[in-house]
Write a protein that holds these residues in place. Structure first.
Motif, PDB file in Angstrom:
ATOM      1  N   LYS A 279       1.087  -1.362  -0.319  1.00 37.26           N
ATOM      2  CA  LYS A 279      -0.105   0.353   0.250  1.00 37.26           C
ATOM      3  C   LYS A 279       0.787   1.102   0.061  1.00 37.26           C
ATOM      4  O   LYS A 279      -0.106   2.710  -0.195  1.00 37.26           O
ATOM      5  CB  LYS A 279      -0.893  -0.068   1.668  1.00 37.26           C
ATOM      6  N   TYR A 280       2.102   0.957   0.501  1.00 37.51           N
ATOM      7  CA  TYR A 280       2.501   2.083   0.577  1.00 37.51           C
ATOM      8  C   TYR A 280       2.703   2.713  -1.108  1.00 37.51           C
ATOM      9  O   TYR A 280       3.952   2.797  -2.080  1.00 37.51           O
ATOM     10  CB  TYR A 280       4.532   2.017   0.946  1.00 37.51           C
ATOM     11  N   ASN A 281       2.961   4.441  -1.211  1.00 33.02           N
ATOM     12  CA  ASN A 281       3.625   5.326  -2.275  1.00 33.02           C
ATOM     13  C   ASN A 281       4.724   6.316  -1.582  1.00 33.02           C
ATOM     14  O   ASN A 281       3.759   7.190   0.104  1.00 33.02           O
ATOM     15  CB  ASN A 281       1.889   5.426  -3.056  1.00 33.02           C
ATOM     16  N   PHE A 282       5.690   6.699  -2.034  1.00 30.91           N
ATOM     17  CA  PHE A 282       6.003   8.041  -1.710  1.00 30.91           C
ATOM     18  C   PHE A 282       5.829   9.215  -1.329  1.00 30.91           C
ATOM     19  O   PHE A 282       4.459   9.377  -2.248  1.00 30.91           O
ATOM     20  CB  PHE A 282       7.735   7.741  -2.380  1.00 30.91           C
ATOM     21  N   PRO A 283       5.522   9.828  -0.113  1.00 28.59           N
ATOM     22  CA  PRO A 283       6.779   9.953   0.332  1.00 28.59           C
ATOM     23  C   PRO A 283       6.571   9.020   1.973  1.00 28.59           C
ATOM     24  O   PRO A 283       7.103   8.580   2.733  1.00 28.59           O
ATOM     25  CB  PRO A 283       7.242  10.952   0.713  1.00 28.59           C
ATOM     26  N   VAL A 284       5.050   9.570   2.392  1.00 21.79           N
ATOM     27  CA  VAL A 284       4.465   8.458   3.867  1.00 21.79           C
ATOM     28  C   VAL A 284       3.353   8.536   3.178  1.00 21.79           C
ATOM     29  O   VAL A 284       2.602   8.863   2.791  1.00 21.79           O
ATOM     30  CB  VAL A 284       4.038  10.051   4.346  1.00 21.79           C
ATOM     31  N   GLU A 285       3.150   7.346   4.171  1.00 15.60           N
ATOM     32  CA  GLU A 285       1.695   6.094   3.540  1.00 15.60           C
ATOM     33  C   GLU A 285       0.863   6.189   5.305  1.00 15.60           C
ATOM     34  O   GLU A 285       1.711   5.657   6.230  1.00 15.60           O
ATOM     35  CB  GLU A 285       1.291   4.855   2.739  1.00 15.60           C
ATOM     36  N   MET A 286      -0.145   7.038   5.698  1.00 12.91           N
ATOM     37  CA  MET A 286      -1.235   6.494   6.597  1.00 12.91           C
ATOM     38  C   MET A 286      -1.631   4.794   6.724  1.00 12.91           C
ATOM     39  O   MET A 286      -2.378   5.516   5.438  1.00 12.91           O
ATOM     40  CB  MET A 286      -1.649   7.791   7.583  1.00 12.91           C
ATOM     41  N   ILE A 287      -1.872   4.346   7.091  1.00 13.45           N
ATOM     42  CA  ILE A 287      -2.184   3.317   7.053  1.00 13.45           C
ATOM     43  C   ILE A 287      -3.043   2.527   7.834  1.00 13.45           C
ATOM     44  O   ILE A 287      -2.355   2.614   9.488  1.00 13.45           O
ATOM     45  CB  ILE A 287      -1.692   1.663   6.859  1.00 13.45           C
ATOM     46  N   ILE A 288      -4.275   2.281   7.913  1.00 11.63           N
ATOM     47  CA  ILE A 288      -5.357   1.696   9.615  1.00 11.63           C
ATOM     48  C   ILE A 288      -5.390   0.076   8.918  1.00 11.63           C
ATOM     49  O   ILE A 288      -5.506  -0.608   7.731  1.00 11.63           O
ATOM     50  CB  ILE A 288      -6.309   2.332   9.317  1.00 11.63           C
ATOM     51  N   CYS A 289      -5.028  -0.566  10.028  1.00  9.14           N
ATOM     52  CA  CYS A 289      -4.775  -2.370   9.338  1.00  9.14           C
ATOM     53  C   CYS A 289      -5.735  -2.871  11.124  1.00  9.14           C
ATOM     54  O   CYS A 289      -5.392  -2.705  12.300  1.00  9.14           O
ATOM     55  CB  CYS A 289      -3.870  -2.876   9.155  1.00  9.14           C
ATOM     56  N   LEU A 290      -6.029  -3.799  10.444  1.00  7.47           N
ATOM     57  CA  LEU A 290      -6.466  -5.480  11.244  1.00  7.47           C
ATOM     58  C   LEU A 290      -5.051  -5.836  12.216  1.00  7.47           C
ATOM     59  O   LEU A 290      -4.410  -5.720  11.926  1.00  7.47           O
ATOM     60  CB  LEU A 290      -7.475  -6.476  10.711  1.00  7.47           C
ATOM     61  N   PRO A 291      -5.488  -6.558  13.570  1.00  5.76           N
ATOM     62  CA  PRO A 291      -4.068  -7.061  14.115  1.00  5.76           C
ATOM     63  C   PRO A 291      -3.813  -8.243  13.780  1.00  5.76           C
ATOM     64  O   PRO A 291      -2.342  -8.058  13.085  1.00  5.76           O
ATOM     65  CB  PRO A 291      -5.161  -7.756  15.901  1.00  5.76           C
ATOM     66  N   ASN A 292      -4.455  -8.653  11.840  1.00  6.96           N
ATOM     67  CA  ASN A 292      -3.347  -9.947  12.010  1.00  6.96           C
ATOM     68  C   ASN A 292      -2.686  -9.089  10.645  1.00  6.96           C
ATOM     69  O   ASN A 292      -2.368  -9.750   9.370  1.00  6.96           O
ATOM     70  CB  ASN A 292      -4.658 -11.005  11.055  1.00  6.96           C
TER      71      ASN A 292
ATOM     72  N   HIS B 291      -7.668   0.958   5.279  1.00  2.58           N
ATOM     73  CA  HIS B 291      -7.504   2.470   4.770  1.00  2.58           C
ATOM     74  C   HIS B 291      -6.065   3.107   5.143  1.00  2.58           C
ATOM     75  O   HIS B 291      -5.974   2.045   5.661  1.00  2.58           O
ATOM     76  CB  HIS B 291      -8.994   2.565   5.807  1.00  2.58           C
ATOM     77  N   HIS B 292      -6.405   3.471   3.799  1.00  2.00           N
ATOM     78  CA  HIS B 292      -4.794   3.933   3.689  1.00  2.00           C
ATOM     79  C   HIS B 292      -5.059   5.496   3.340  1.00  2.00           C
ATOM     80  O   HIS B 292      -6.029   5.222   2.283  1.00  2.00           O
ATOM     81  CB  HIS B 292      -4.229   2.896   3.143  1.00  2.00           C
ATOM     82  N   ILE B 293      -4.306   6.327   3.549  1.00  2.55           N
ATOM     83  CA  ILE B 293      -4.052   7.314   2.059  1.00  2.55           C
ATOM     84  C   ILE B 293      -2.560   7.577   2.509  1.00  2.55           C
ATOM     85  O   ILE B 293      -1.551   7.855   3.410  1.00  2.55           O
ATOM     86  CB  ILE B 293      -5.161   8.490   2.976  1.00  2.55           C
ATOM     87  N   ASN B 294      -2.360   7.990   1.238  1.00  2.00           N
ATOM     88  CA  ASN B 294      -0.866   8.321   1.281  1.00  2.00           C
ATOM     89  C   ASN B 294      -0.871  10.416   1.483  1.00  2.00           C
ATOM     90  O   ASN B 294      -1.923  11.468   1.819  1.00  2.00           O
ATOM     91  CB  ASN B 294      -0.543   8.901  -0.003  1.00  2.00           C
ATOM     92  N   ALA B 295      -0.454  10.835   2.054  1.00  2.00           N
ATOM     93  CA  ALA B 295       0.522  12.076   2.724  1.00  2.00           C
ATOM     94  C   ALA B 295       0.471  13.461   1.675  1.00  2.00           C
ATOM     95  O   ALA B 295      -0.139  14.326   2.166  1.00  2.00           O
ATOM     96  CB  ALA B 295       2.223  12.271   3.544  1.00  2.00           C
TER      97      ALA B 295
END
Length: 501
Positions: A430-443, A448-452
């Motif tokens: 899910k990563y895109n340069f330079p910063v990715e904010m990610i929400i994930c389950l414990p597994n 959900h994710h959004i690039n800075a």
């Protein structure tokens, strides 16, 4: 300005401007001083008001510098053999292979700058040795400088110490948070242990080359000194080397502030100052007040015996370091756990993981990818991550973590633990340069994710121009970035409901 450009040309005006600190197109003797020192080889005597007169009978502390140069292979640009980067641009970096002064003897009393401002401070309560003068509203200081301004007050001792590594330390960084912060780690009847954290950087190039800024993530350390600062028992200052990248570098490519700036990060194995032992008297008296020779009859230095310090109260180093970190970065009021630990905690507490994946560090003073990259972690931490509603929601409903891309790439290729490898893989997808904010389950499942960069783009738009209902603005908060990040977190919680029940 036009006349100056005509007289000096682009590069000449660039050098002139780097010295003309008040931008009045005239060089005062103070502004010309670095060039005078360079040409004559003689350093001017510092201001007597800033330099305390040393006590001829006071104690002195011997400090040694240990330095291992930056590992060039850790720089991103090394992957293509520094293609397109002139040898001259990196000359200051490549030539810096040893400390400028491997050993220094300093008066113990100069370390009084590290004493607390008052005697009744609780352990862990931070105070500023050098207060930060910058914030998100003041902007940042000029990149177009070669020579540090003369240090004043408590900056003097820090400038002296950092000058052991390199002759051009800037004790105030170009970006917030600047300065130096300290707290008491331990206290006895006559002594303090003071923990400190300093944000400073170095200018590695000189004219005719363009500026090259070398910014370690932080300097930290401790000093054990008497409450009257007459004696220093122990001193250590170092750049932490526990993460895979710990230095940010920026260099200009042309003769103007708006010239292209190249950015990179790398790993510095060692940058450290350490006292060789406690401070010792320069002059020794017998019981009648007569001066004794500091060496015994066989010519050996006299050995001093120091009393044992009995600490009445103390806190662990990790706790002191955390307090200093929160003072520099209010967003750290939320604990950011190491990547794998965050998922273990989330599993145990049945919470979501709020993860920030960056090219460079979130809690080093040049966070993420330096100023010239719009989606830098610096912008995030100085705005949304510090705001009260975000701090409250993160503490209540999430386990937070931040990671370097490089660290997750190493974790992904680790065949010993398949689960950790999978967690890293799901993040990196899910990563895109330079910063990715990610929400994930414990597994590790990303919900959900959004690039800075996208986040900063939409929060700088007018509310009516934002099409997506997912990142709608709330009228409850005046700051659109706080409202949008809050919406992002809440949307993550909503999407996770079926999984967490």
């Amino acid at each position: 300005q036009e006349l100056a450009l005509k007289s000096l040309g682009n590069e000449g005006l660039f050098l002139f401007s780097s010295l003309d600190t008040n931008k009045d197109l005239y060089l005062s003797p103070e502004e010309f001083k670095p060039i005078a020192e360079k040409l004559t080889g003689v350093a001017a005597v510092s201001d007597p008001e800033e330099e305390e007169t040393p006590d001829p009978e006071g104690e002195t502390l011997t400090i040694v510098a240990k330095f291992q140069p930056l590992v060039m292979e850790t720089m991103t640009k090394s992957k293509d053999g520094f293609l397109g980067i002139s040898h001259v641009a990196l000359s200051g970096l490549r030539n810096w292979t040893a400390p400028a002064a491997p050993l220094s003897v300093l008066p113990a009393r100069q370390f009084k700058a590290f004493l607390p401002p008052k005697n009744d401070l609780d352990l862990g309560d931070p105070w500023w040795i050098i207060p930060s003068e910058l914030n998100i509203f003041t902007g940042y200081l000029s990149n177009n400088r070669f020579y540090p301004p003369p240090p004043k007050g408590k900056e003097v001792i820090i400038h002296k110490l950092l000058s052991m590594f390199h002759p051009r330390p800037f004790v105030r960084t170009r970006f917030a948070p600047q300065g130096a912060v300290a707290c008491l780690q331990a206290s006895s009847s006559f002594y303090y242990t003071v923990a400190f954290r300093i944000h400073a950087e170095f200018q590695l190039n000189e004219p005719p080359n363009f500026p090259f800024w070398f910014s370690p993530g932080q300097f930290t350390g401790y000093i054990v000194l008497s409450k009257d600062s007459s004696h220093v028992r122990d001193f250590r200052l170092f750049v932490p080397n526990n993460r895979s990248l710990n230095v940010d570098m920026e260099w200009l490519y042309g003769a103007s502030e708006s010239s292209n700036m190249e950015v990179d990060i790398g790993y510095l194995p060692q940058m450290e100052l350490e006292s060789t032992g406690p401070s010792v008297p320069t002059v020794i008296h017998d019981e009648n007040g007569n001066v004794l020779d500091s060496r015994d009859p066989s010519g050996e230095p006299i050995q001093f015996v120091f009393e044992e310090i009995t600490w009445q109260q103390q806190i662990p180093w990790q706790e002191a370091a955390r307090r200093l970190e929160v003072a520099m970065y209010p967003f750290k009021k939320v604990s950011y756990l190491p990547f794998t630990e965050a998922f273990e905690r989330a599993q145990a507490e049945k919470k979501l993981v709020h993860s920030i994946l960056l090219w460079g560090a979130l809690d080093d003073h040049k966070a993420s990818c330096a100023s010239s990259v719009p989606g830098s972690g610096r912008t995030l931490r100085e705005t949304v991550l510090e705001s009260s509603p975000i701090l409250a929601l993160l503490n209540e409903s999430f386990i937070s973590s931040w990671s370097l891309v490089k660290e997750l790439e190493e974790l992904q290729s680790n065949t010993e633990n398949e689960f950790y490898s999978k967690l890293a893989k799901l993040h990196l997808e899910k990563y895109n340069f330079p910063v990715e904010m990610i929400i994930c389950l414990p597994n590790g499942t990303v919900i959900h994710h959004i690039n800075a960069n996208y986040f900063l783009d939409i929060t700088s738009m007018k509310p009516e121009d934002v099409e997506s209902s997912i990142f709608s603005f709330s009228s409850n908060f005046e700051d659109p970035s706080t409202a949008t990040y809050l919406q992002f977190l809440k949307e993550g919680l909503q999407r996770a409901k079926p999984y967490l029940q």
